[in-house]
Design an enzyme around this catalytic site. Structure first.
Site, PDB file in Angstrom:
ATOM      1  N   CYS A 119       4.706   4.215   1.774  1.00  0.00           N
ATOM      2  CA  CYS A 119       5.353   3.102   1.487  1.00  0.00           C
ATOM      3  C   CYS A 119       6.252   3.080   0.305  1.00  0.00           C
ATOM      4  O   CYS A 119       7.010   2.570  -0.072  1.00  0.00           O
ATOM      5  CB  CYS A 119       4.119   1.936   1.260  1.00  0.00           C
ATOM      6  SG  CYS A 119       3.161   2.253   0.121  1.00  0.00           S
ATOM      7  N   GLU A 163      -0.705  -4.903   0.751  1.00  0.00           N
ATOM      8  CA  GLU A 163      -0.006  -4.008  -0.006  1.00  0.00           C
ATOM      9  C   GLU A 163       0.848  -3.467   1.226  1.00  0.00           C
ATOM     10  O   GLU A 163       0.354  -2.851   2.171  1.00  0.00           O
ATOM     11  CB  GLU A 163      -0.731  -2.790  -0.445  1.00  0.00           C
ATOM     12  CG  GLU A 163       0.014  -1.736  -1.195  1.00  0.00           C
ATOM     13  CD  GLU A 163       0.992  -2.244  -2.222  1.00  0.00           C
ATOM     14  OE1 GLU A 163       0.778  -3.021  -3.007  1.00  0.00           O
ATOM     15  OE2 GLU A 163       2.218  -2.176  -2.025  1.00  0.00           O
ATOM     16  N   GLU A 174      -3.084  -3.238  -7.164  1.00  0.00           N
ATOM     17  CA  GLU A 174      -4.369  -2.459  -7.013  1.00  0.00           C
ATOM     18  C   GLU A 174      -4.346  -1.297  -8.132  1.00  0.00           C
ATOM     19  O   GLU A 174      -3.430  -0.846  -8.751  1.00  0.00           O
ATOM     20  CB  GLU A 174      -4.742  -1.863  -5.942  1.00  0.00           C
ATOM     21  CG  GLU A 174      -3.797  -1.014  -4.872  1.00  0.00           C
ATOM     22  CD  GLU A 174      -4.283  -0.673  -3.549  1.00  0.00           C
ATOM     23  OE1 GLU A 174      -5.325  -1.152  -3.076  1.00  0.00           O
ATOM     24  OE2 GLU A 174      -3.351  -0.635  -2.700  1.00  0.00           O
ATOM     25  N   ASN A 201      -2.065   6.988   6.175  1.00  0.00           N
ATOM     26  CA  ASN A 201      -1.175   7.963   5.380  1.00  0.00           C
ATOM     27  C   ASN A 201      -1.789   8.517   3.965  1.00  0.00           C
ATOM     28  O   ASN A 201      -1.286   9.426   3.581  1.00  0.00           O
ATOM     29  CB  ASN A 201       0.281   7.219   5.147  1.00  0.00           C
ATOM     30  CG  ASN A 201       0.121   6.242   4.311  1.00  0.00           C
ATOM     31  OD1 ASN A 201      -0.973   5.440   4.185  1.00  0.00           O
ATOM     32  ND2 ASN A 201       1.453   5.729   3.500  1.00  0.00           N
TER      33      ASN A 201
HETATM   34  C1  UN1 Z   1       1.353   4.515  -0.157  1.00  0.00           C
HETATM   35  O1  UN1 Z   1       2.270   5.266   0.441  1.00  0.00           O
HETATM   36  O2  UN1 Z   1       0.831   3.756   0.612  1.00  0.00           O
HETATM   37  O3  UN1 Z   1       2.671   7.210  -5.634  1.00  0.00           O
HETATM   38  C2  UN1 Z   1       0.917   4.886  -1.317  1.00  0.00           C
HETATM   39  C3  UN1 Z   1       2.768   7.475  -4.265  1.00  0.00           C
HETATM   40  C4  UN1 Z   1       1.157   7.671  -4.185  1.00  0.00           C
HETATM   41  C5  UN1 Z   1       0.897   6.477  -3.181  1.00  0.00           C
HETATM   42  C6  UN1 Z   1       1.410   5.946  -2.196  1.00  0.00           C
HETATM   43  N1  UN1 Z   1       0.394   7.868  -4.993  1.00  0.00           N
HETATM   44  O4  UN1 Z   1       3.490   7.577  -3.622  1.00  0.00           O
END
Ligand code: UN1
Length: 500
Positions: free
Chosen positions: A280, A246, A462, A148
């Site tokens: 996520c 994560e 991270e 993603n």
């Molecule tokens: C993810 O969805 O694994 O803040 C990371 C955010 C992005 C990173 C998402 N910069 O939604």
């Protein structure tokens, strides 16, 4: 758009057993990726081991120069990388460019860290004695990245690892091997010595697992699902590896009754349907104080219906497809569960979408909003990872906070209100690794720690200095220049009345 392994500085093409790379907006095959397994992982780890000593011995500011050049190369090739991202996993051009920008930012930021990599200097309890800490590399780091964020997440993981003097084996997602190949090419162009980063392709079972179990890989970082995280944790445990996972989220935006509802709707639509909800950090629950529930719902429904779906490379498009048919089927399953099992109200969406003849073979799904969801419903508890969000009516802030905290995850949470006191209270009470005040749940910046609590991870973060911490071993150094034997805890001068 053919992906290649990069092992010890050699580029290796896909063989007869290549995995297809597919444009999810059309369903058409756009390239091939090699199907690596234990043999490629072994070769990559061997190359990374050989490269470790000279790279670790290179002064960190020199290592950082490679990262600074990388930032420039990535910027020059931003459109080419973004094109690969959109055509491999479907996110729209604007977001694909943002994905690459995150890698550029991380490269520039971690290049700066090359002249810091701070430790602690602290007084000793004894005279003529100095205490400080040094950072040292951990060794070969195994990085397993998702589809993603095909450029950003490989950069989040590999760049702090590299600036700290580690070498890397990156197992890229099998959906986005070409983006990872371009990223590795940029590292090569920036002058990274052969073997310092190695890229292998393949599935999680065939290539990821041997990397996780490899005896010469002391650190593993994974971004993926809860189930994958649990498997990786089990397989890394016998060797007591340094492990960062994560995982999922069930992020919520709290909208309090005093909120600017037009702004709230904008923030919610962006957080729920950006990347088609495949983040996520996506907002999959909206907790609304009762007096503004109807008014906000109306704005959201109207806004969701206005979103333009299509191939992400076309500039007018705001929402792309889901990454694979299985991802869309999972979303459809949850829509059925929401309606039939849970008894929530489908306010808009809930069906496959067919934006244009050009995208007839693509895996589109309408932006979907449920109303009248309750906290214990499966659609309000489980990660859907698609363009689906659920509205929950709450009485007040206390109830909103209880509902917010009532899931197995804890990645990002947001509160929209003009009331500073309530915003601050929410900020404190939300069980989440990331809290946004007056914004949605997405938009992390590279110089701050990223990660979550509870089922979202295993306590590491991270990006930011937290990324440096994960990829360095601390060595504590005591220098005694008193000329004699000074025993800590024993020869420490004490209060004369202390009888010892
Ligand atoms: C993810 O969805 O694994 O803040 C990371 C955010 C992005 C990173 C998402 N910069 O939604």
């Amino acid at each position: 758009m053919d992906a290649r392994h990069w092992i010890g500085g050699e580029w290796i093409d896909a063989g007869a057993d290549a995995l297809p790379l597919i444009d999810p907006a059309t369903g058409r095959t756009v390239g091939r990726a090699p199907r690596g397994g234990a043999a490629e992982v072994d070769a990559a780890v061997e190359a990374a081991r050989r490269a470790l000593e000279p790279w670790a011995a290179t002064p960190a500011p020199r290592r950082a120069e490679v990262l600074l050049r990388l930032a420039r190369v990535l910027a020059e090739r931003k459109d080419e990388l973004a094109h690969a991202v959109t055509h491999e996993m479907g996110k729209v051009r604007l977001e694909a460019r943002g994905d690459v920008q995150e890698a550029i930012d991380m490269a520039a930021y971690m290049a700066g860290e090359g002249r810091r990599l701070y430790g602690h200097t602290t007084p000793s309890e004894l005279p003529d004695k100095l205490c400080f800490t040094l950072r040292e590399p951990v060794g070969v780091c195994g990085l397993i990245t998702p589809w993603n964020f095909p450029v950003a997440i490989p950069a989040w993981k590999s760049l702090p690892a590299l600036v700290c003097g580690n070498t890397v084996v990156l197992k890229a997602s099998e959906e986005t091997g070409y983006s990872a190949t371009l990223y590795a090419r940029c590292l090569e162009e920036a002058g990274l010595p052969p073997g310092v980063l190695n890229l292998v392709h393949g599935t999680g079972e065939e290539a990821g697992d041997p990397l996780v179990r490899h005896p010469h890989v002391p650190a593993i970082s994974l971004t993926g699902s809860l189930a994958t995280g649990q498997t990786v944790a089990r397989h890394a445990a016998p060797q007591l590896k340094r492990l960062h996972v994560e995982l999922g989220g069930k992020n919520a935006i709290l909208v309090l009754a005093d909120a600017d509802l037009d702004f709230a709707a904008q923030a919610i639509l962006w957080s729920a349907f950006g990347t088609s909800g495949q983040r996520c950090t996506a907002a999959s629950r909206i907790l609304v104080e009762a007096p503004v529930y109807e008014a906000l719902a109306a704005r959201l429904v109207a806004g969701a219906r206005r979103l333009r779906l299509g191939h992400g490379w076309s500039d007018a498009v705001e929402v792309g497809p889901l990454v694979r048919p299985a991802a869309r089927e999972k979303v459809e399953r949850y829509v059925r569960i929401g309606v039939e099992e849970d008894g929530a109200r489908l306010l808009t969406g809930g069906r496959r979408a067919h934006p244009s003849p050009e995208t007839a073979g693509g895996w589109f799904f309408e932006p979907t909003i449920f109303g009248e969801a309750r906290p214990d419903m499966r659609i309000a508890q489980e990660e859907i990872f698609g363009p689906v969000t659920a509205l929950l009516r709450v009485r007040d802030l206390d109830e909103a906070l209880a509902v917010h905290n009532g899931t197995p995850f804890g990645l990002s949470g947001a509160v929209i209100t003009r009331d500073l006191a309530r915003a601050m209270k929410a900020m404190r009470a939300m069980k989440a690794g990331i809290v946004y005040l007056h914004n949605g749940t997405i938009g992390a910046e590279v110089h701050l720690p990223f990660g979550g609590v509870k089922g979202t991870g295993n306590g590491h973060r991270e990006a930011g200095i937290a990324g440096i911490d994960f990829y360095s071993e601390l060595k504590t150094v005591y220098v005694d220049y008193s000329g004699g034997l000074q025993r800590a805890q024993i020869d420490t001068p004490r209060d004369p009345d202390d009888p010892r």
